[in-house]
Write an enzyme that holds these catalytic residues in place. Structure first.
Site, PDB file in Angstrom:
ATOM      1  CD1 TRP A   1     101.393  42.839  79.350  1.00 45.60           C
ATOM      2  CD2 TRP A   1     102.110  42.500  77.266  1.00 45.60           C
ATOM      3  NE1 TRP A   1     102.538  43.594  79.181  1.00 45.60           N
ATOM      4  CE2 TRP A   1     102.996  43.405  77.911  1.00 45.60           C
ATOM      5  CE3 TRP A   1     102.359  42.161  75.934  1.00 45.60           C
ATOM      6  CZ2 TRP A   1     104.102  43.951  77.281  1.00 45.60           C
ATOM      7  CZ3 TRP A   1     103.465  42.709  75.310  1.00 45.60           C
ATOM      8  CH2 TRP A   1     104.323  43.593  75.979  1.00 45.60           C
ATOM      9  CG  ASP A   2     103.479  40.536  82.538  1.00 43.46           C
ATOM     10  OD1 ASP A   2     102.837  41.396  81.909  1.00 43.46           O
ATOM     11  OD2 ASP A   2     104.154  40.800  83.543  1.00 43.46           O
TER      12      ASP A   2
ATOM     13  CD  GLU B   1     102.676  49.638  81.289  1.00 44.65           C
ATOM     14  OE1 GLU B   1     103.118  50.076  82.366  1.00 44.65           O
ATOM     15  OE2 GLU B   1     102.074  48.557  81.191  1.00 44.65           O
TER      16      GLU B   1
ATOM     17  CE  LYS C   1     107.227  50.554  83.397  1.00 41.78           C
ATOM     18  NZ  LYS C   1     105.869  50.303  83.917  1.00 41.78           N
ATOM     19  CD  GLN C   2     106.936  47.941  78.838  1.00 41.30           C
ATOM     20  OE1 GLN C   2     106.590  48.797  79.631  1.00 41.30           O
ATOM     21  NE2 GLN C   2     106.452  46.718  78.857  1.00 41.30           N
TER      22      GLN C   2
END
Length: 778
Positions: A370-371, A498, A610-611
């Site tokens: 998906w980046d 994640e 994580k993000q």
């Protein structure tokens, strides 16, 4: 918070190149990534032509082809229905850039003898990797070696090299050996799930070879994916005197050995062209003659002509895409480096995409994520819209496989795009952080929406976009359900974070699904009203029931969007706020990233990100949140986010800028801007981080310039970081090319192409025209 690593290596600051002025064995592995060259198809790591005789594990002499892969079965100790069956991984293909050098009886080796002078430069304006050095052998012979290398943007299958040797203090025998080496293999996976594949031996099997006076070719085939590949080189030696040529073959290694008697000060010049043709692009029977033809044309044009083409292509790119920053030389170099590597890595043929590591290394096995849609797509949309369309065409090419995946996941209709893939099949062996990320469908829908609002490209929408939007929208009704209170819930999914898996009503997923469902219904209604024949065709392709678009609207209107009234924040999911907060104070810095040091279940039961997750929704769906919402959400999630993902800091920077946290905005931005140049995540030697590179551009345009597109309307709210004197960037929007220049106390908007463009500066409506192409505002 995740402590930032110290830079492993640094280069002299130059806005338009990276340069190393000494040969450094400690940074060699990293340098191979940073000095890599590519054209979106071919990727050549920045390995030295002569090879590297250092210790094992300190070099990866890789050559990669975007989209060319081998496949292998995924073996599960405990299998379950619907798990991904096959992995695909980008191959290390034959090395065609090898050139060996012997001076009399001594072989040139950077680790032997004495390197008296050394400089290597990767120039972002010419696309040329150049190395110039002076070397003295153990017996005292001194030579000058200058090499240049280019991977051609204008010729998908072609690269070219020039290698010049000049004796400095002797007359004697000089031997140059051009090699084409097919005995290569991929990096083997270790304990880090982000790198390597499970294949230990060569993945390409020799079928045939051809070797003539100045031409070498290998025909190979993959064992499982069934692809054929021809790798070929053509060489030419220029020298004032005669030369002897010998052809050598050693298994899958072909050599052309040129020997001359060279005078002191007399240059010996070897020009080498290489190409790669695979059956992913052409029938196998055509590959050999296509290779011969391409190399013959390259030789006829000459090396310098290819360099000129490269410079002209990049001049056009920079004229449209350059981001200029005055006041921070390290940042200016970092941004140009990132933009250049993005261009080198992106597929431009509609069949390939851009992998997490581009074509610079084997991290993540060359998979697409998906980046692309959320991080990388905006850069190309506003810098080179033609490439953006090709990325969307790739998703349409994978729609059939997405339909198959939906059936495997027990959806009787619709399409579910894979979390990680090359050719369209799901390749994620760990479903909690892979297949469970259903938001991939909404991410792709978001990029189509962004593209249509910026370009108005009806042709793409009718040919591809509408079908993708509607087929993927169906999945939300397949996975979701209405609860007893009438809310539409999406359960057992994983959002962008994640470190939190398999949850109910992940805020990002649900909010993006709502956008997706509404947009799909809007597109269906617009096409049905304006072009009923086209709508009937598209509906026929997918057996669309007339009632489905209204069902999408109903689900969107009743979407469950978790919110905590007491904290006045958007909850990441139904259970996130009830978990124990991770003990950051007592987590040693060497235990980051957490995924390498703790079992997933340990991480999943904590409040730790994580993000960016909710914070990413604040950016993508900006108009749905007040400034107070954004500030409260940022304040809550920022302390529990490790930024173990390279996708994180840029998003936090953008939102910090919007809510007025200017110091944090700049600090987060700088973590992204030189992430690879300074190797702050400690793994750039396995490949660059393409999403973070694009995140740097987003940080300038979306962050400091406050750029947003809301319901098709463009707006800016610029700020100027205290460290900068000014910054300038350009965007393509609705057929126009706009330049934005932000200085102390003013912003200048300049129409560079197009007849007119309307947009907003803060709350003020502006319009640029041919008669008034420049406007300034405080």
């Amino acid at each position: 918070m995740h402590p930032s690593a110290k830079p492993k290596h640094s280069y002299p600051l130059d806005a338009w190149c990276i340069r190393e002025t000494s040969f450094d064995t400690q940074s060699h592995f990293l340098d191979e990534t940073l000095f890599a060259l590519g054209n979106g198809y071919i990727g050549l790591r920045g390995s030295h032509e002569e090879g590297y005789s250092g210790p094992a594990g300190t070099s990866l002499d890789g050559t990669y082809l975007n989209g060319f892969y081998e496949s292998e079965p995924i073996h599960y100790p405990e299998a379950a229905f619907g798990l991904a069956k096959t992995n695909q991984f980008m191959l290390n293909v034959p090395n065609g850039k090898g050139i060996g050098l012997w001076i009399e009886d001594e072989r040139f080796d950077l680790l032997q003898g004495t390197v008296e002078k050394y400089e290597r430069t990767l120039d972002f304006r010419t696309g040329v990797l150049q190395r110039a050095l002076q070397w003295k052998s153990k017996k005292g012979r001194r030579v000058s070696i200058v090499s240049r290398r280019v991977v051609c943007f204008e010729h998908k299958h072609l690269f070219a090299m020039e290698y010049v040797v000049t004796p400095l203090n002797f007359f004697g025998r000089v031997r140059l050996v051009s090699t084409l080496d097919g005995a290569v293999k991929n990096l083997e996976a270790g304990d880090d799930p982000r790198i390597g594949s499970a294949v230990s031996g060569p993945a390409l099997h020799l079928v045939d070879s051809d070797q003539e006076e100045h031409f070498s070719a290998l025909l190979q085939r993959t064992g499982n994916s069934g692809f054929s590949l021809v790798s070929a080189t053509a060489t030419e030696l220029r020298h004032a005197g005669p030369h002897a040529l010998r052809l050598l073959k050693n298994g899958q290694r072909l050599e052309q050995s040129y020997e001359v008697q060279a005078d002191e000060g007399q240059a010996v010049r070897l020009t080498k062209f290489g190409c790669y043709y695979s059956s992913r692009d052409y029938p196998a029977k055509e590959l050999m003659w296509r290779s011969r033809d391409a190399l013959a044309q390259a030789q006829a044009s000459g090396f310098d002509a290819l360099l000129l083409e490269q410079t002209q292509y990049l001049a056009d790119f920079w004229q449209r895409a350059d981001v200029e920053i005055a006041g921070d030389d390290a940042l200016q170099q970092g941004i140009h480096f990132n933009q250049f590597h993005l261009l080198q890595s992106v597929g431009r043929d509609g069949k390939t995409n851009i992998s997490a590591k581009g074509v610079t290394g084997e991290g993540y096995e060359g998979h697409y994520f998906w980046d692309t849609e959320i991080y990388i797509f905006p850069f190309f949309l506003y810098s080179k819209p033609d490439i953006a369309r090709k990325l969307l065409e790739y998703r349409y090419a994978g729609l059939g496989k997405a339909r198959e995946r939906a059936r495997q996941m027990s959806h009787d209709k619709g399409a579910l795009y894979p979390w990680r893939t090359i050719a369209g099949e799901e390749c994620s062996a760990y479903f909690p952080a892979g297949t469970a990320q259903y938001h991939i469908n909404a991410d792709i829908a978001y990029s189509i929406k962004l593209y249509f609002e910026a370009t108005g490209d009806d042709d793409y929408m009718l040919r591809c976009g509408a079908e993708i939007l509607m087929e993927t929208a169906r999945i939300w009704l397949g996975i979701g359900n209405y609860d007893r209170g009438g809310r539409f819930c999406i359960n057992q999914v994983t959002g962008p974070d994640e470190y939190t898996a398999l949850v109910n009503n992940n805020y990002y997923t649900n909010a993006m699904a709502r956008m997706h469902l509404n947009f799909a219904a809007d597109v269906a209604a617009r096409i049905a009203a304006a072009q009923p024949g086209e709508f009937a065709r598209i509906a026929g392709l997918m057996a669309l029931d007339a009632a489905e678009p209204e069902e999408w609207r109903r689900a969107a209107g009743l979407m469950a969007l978790p919110y905590d009234v007491a904290l006045q924040i958007h909850a990441q999911d139904d259970s996130f706020l009830s978990k124990k907060v991770w003990d950051f104070a007592n987590t040693p810095k060497e235990n980051y990233p957490l995924l390498l040091n703790y079992h997933p279940m340990v991480i999943y039961r904590h409040q730790v990100c994580k993000q960016a997750d909710v914070v990413l929704a604040l950016l993508l769906l900006s108009e749905e949140f007040s400034l107070e919402d954004k500030r409260r959400d940022f304040d809550y999630y920022e302390p529990v986010t490790t930024h173990d993902s390279s996708l994180s800091s840029c998003i936090y920077s953008i939102i910090a800028s919007e809510i007025g946290y200017h110091r944090k905005a700049y600090d987060f931005f700088m973590e992204t801007a030189r992430l690879d140049l300074d190797d702050t995540h400690g793994n750039t030697h396995y490949g660059v981080h393409t999403a973070a590179m694009a995140g740097t551009w987003m940080g300038v345009a979306y962050g400091f310039a406050g750029m947003r597109v809301v319901k098709g309307a463009l707006r800016f709210a610029p700020t100027l970081p205290a460290q900068w004197r000014h910054y300038t960037f350009k965007i393509h929007f609705k057929g126009a090319l706009l330049q934005v220049r932000v200085e102390p106390g003013r912003t200048e908007y300049r129409l560079l192409q197009g007849e007119a463009l309307s947009f907003a500066h803060r709350a003020e409506a502006l319009e640029l025209t041919l008669s008034a192409p420049v406007l300034s505002r405080a």
